[in-house]
Scaffold this motif. Sequence first.
Motif, PDB file in Angstrom:
ATOM      1  N   UNK A  66      -4.010   9.916  -4.898  1.00 29.42           N
ATOM      2  CA  UNK A  66      -3.088   9.768  -3.770  1.00 29.42           C
ATOM      3  C   UNK A  66      -2.990   8.307  -3.335  1.00 29.42           C
ATOM      4  N   UNK A  67      -2.067   7.969  -2.426  1.00 33.14           N
ATOM      5  CA  UNK A  67      -1.837   6.558  -2.062  1.00 33.14           C
ATOM      6  C   UNK A  67      -3.008   5.883  -1.352  1.00 33.14           C
ATOM      7  N   UNK A  68      -3.984   6.644  -0.904  1.00 35.06           N
ATOM      8  CA  UNK A  68      -5.170   6.064  -0.275  1.00 35.06           C
ATOM      9  C   UNK A  68      -6.308   5.887  -1.281  1.00 35.06           C
ATOM     10  N   UNK A 105       0.018   5.643   4.113  1.00 34.66           N
ATOM     11  CA  UNK A 105      -0.789   4.593   3.485  1.00 34.66           C
ATOM     12  C   UNK A 105      -0.137   3.227   3.654  1.00 34.66           C
ATOM     13  N   UNK A 106       1.175   3.172   3.508  1.00 40.72           N
ATOM     14  CA  UNK A 106       1.865   1.882   3.609  1.00 40.72           C
ATOM     15  C   UNK A 106       1.942   1.401   5.050  1.00 40.72           C
ATOM     16  N   UNK A 107       1.862   2.303   6.010  1.00 37.69           N
ATOM     17  CA  UNK A 107       1.820   1.892   7.414  1.00 37.69           C
ATOM     18  C   UNK A 107       0.435   1.359   7.780  1.00 37.69           C
ATOM     19  N   UNK A 127      -0.004  -2.457   5.131  1.00 39.03           N
ATOM     20  CA  UNK A 127       1.374  -2.793   4.719  1.00 39.03           C
ATOM     21  C   UNK A 127       1.443  -3.964   3.737  1.00 39.03           C
ATOM     22  N   UNK A 128       0.663  -3.891   2.671  1.00 41.30           N
ATOM     23  CA  UNK A 128       0.582  -5.024   1.750  1.00 41.30           C
ATOM     24  C   UNK A 128       1.904  -5.295   1.025  1.00 41.30           C
ATOM     25  N   UNK A 129       2.721  -4.265   0.833  1.00 46.15           N
ATOM     26  CA  UNK A 129       4.009  -4.506   0.170  1.00 46.15           C
ATOM     27  C   UNK A 129       4.889  -5.439   0.996  1.00 46.15           C
ATOM     28  N   UNK A 130       4.721  -5.398   2.342  1.00 51.41           N
ATOM     29  CA  UNK A 130       5.511  -6.281   3.207  1.00 51.41           C
ATOM     30  C   UNK A 130       4.885  -7.669   3.330  1.00 51.41           C
ATOM     31  N   UNK A 131       3.657  -7.819   2.878  1.00 50.59           N
ATOM     32  CA  UNK A 131       2.948  -9.082   3.047  1.00 50.59           C
ATOM     33  C   UNK A 131       2.957  -9.954   1.789  1.00 50.59           C
TER      34      UNK A 131
END
Length: 287
Positions: free
Chosen positions: A230-232, A258-260, A263-267
């Motif tokens: 899973x995403x975690x 997980x993304x909240x 939020x590494x995709x935004x960083x």
Amino acid sequence: MTGTRFIAACVQMRSSRDPLRNRDDAVRMIGEAVAQGAQFVQTPEVTNLCERDTKRLRETCQTEAEHEVLAGLRETARDRKIWLQIGSVSVKAGEKIANRAYMIDPEGNIAARYDKIHLFDVDLPNGETWRESNTFSGGVEAALVETPWGLVGMSICYDVRFPYLYRAEAEAGAFMLTAPACFTRQTGEAHWQVLQRARAIENGAFMVSAAQGGVHEDGRESYGHSIIVDPWGRVLAEAGNEPGVILAEIDLAEVANARARIPSLRHTRSFAVETWQAERPQRDAAE
């Protein structure tokens, strides 16, 4: 076939030198997965054939248009009304062979193709030597496919060691990443699970990877341990090394959660790499 939850399944195989036998084994296990509620099913790398002898591989290999295993699995997806990811099959492509994955929709149509980008050219400590580039042509394009649940990113086996591929797919919108494989036992014991979990954690995405397992007719030994993460980074299902089916529920809310939280995709930031050299101490002028 919509909603925010669905059942994904990995079919773990021990592909032989007989493509039609392998096709029939895959069809049977796909049926087992569907009987347990799977709406998305994935088979492993080299579903159609495990063959280290290059001459025999070339003699057995078929073009996409004549490919009996591909045709049989497309029919299975249509009959079962499922999304079917064929982890890969060997496809005749000019002078070399493509190690090609397919996503098949519930009507039996080819929704996406992906040719393995990173080829396994290695010398392992136990004496195993692999030179995929001698036989296979490497792909040059990543592949995302639109499903009723969202975008799924495709890859194959050795690709899993190249995290930038999965980051690019996640940044392009993939909620689920895949790396169907035929990992060697030696490298699988050392790295398989940690790589799968790392790709899931880094991207806040599900990771679904069917695998080959056990000793094959051509003499290779593959690790098995098909896995759904899973995403975690939690392992939802994992096989041993025997053929069979694993299943897990995919809940899209877990991707958002997980993304909240991380939020590494935004960083992500661009950067340069600079090489520094140690300063040399200045000599005394009197010297």
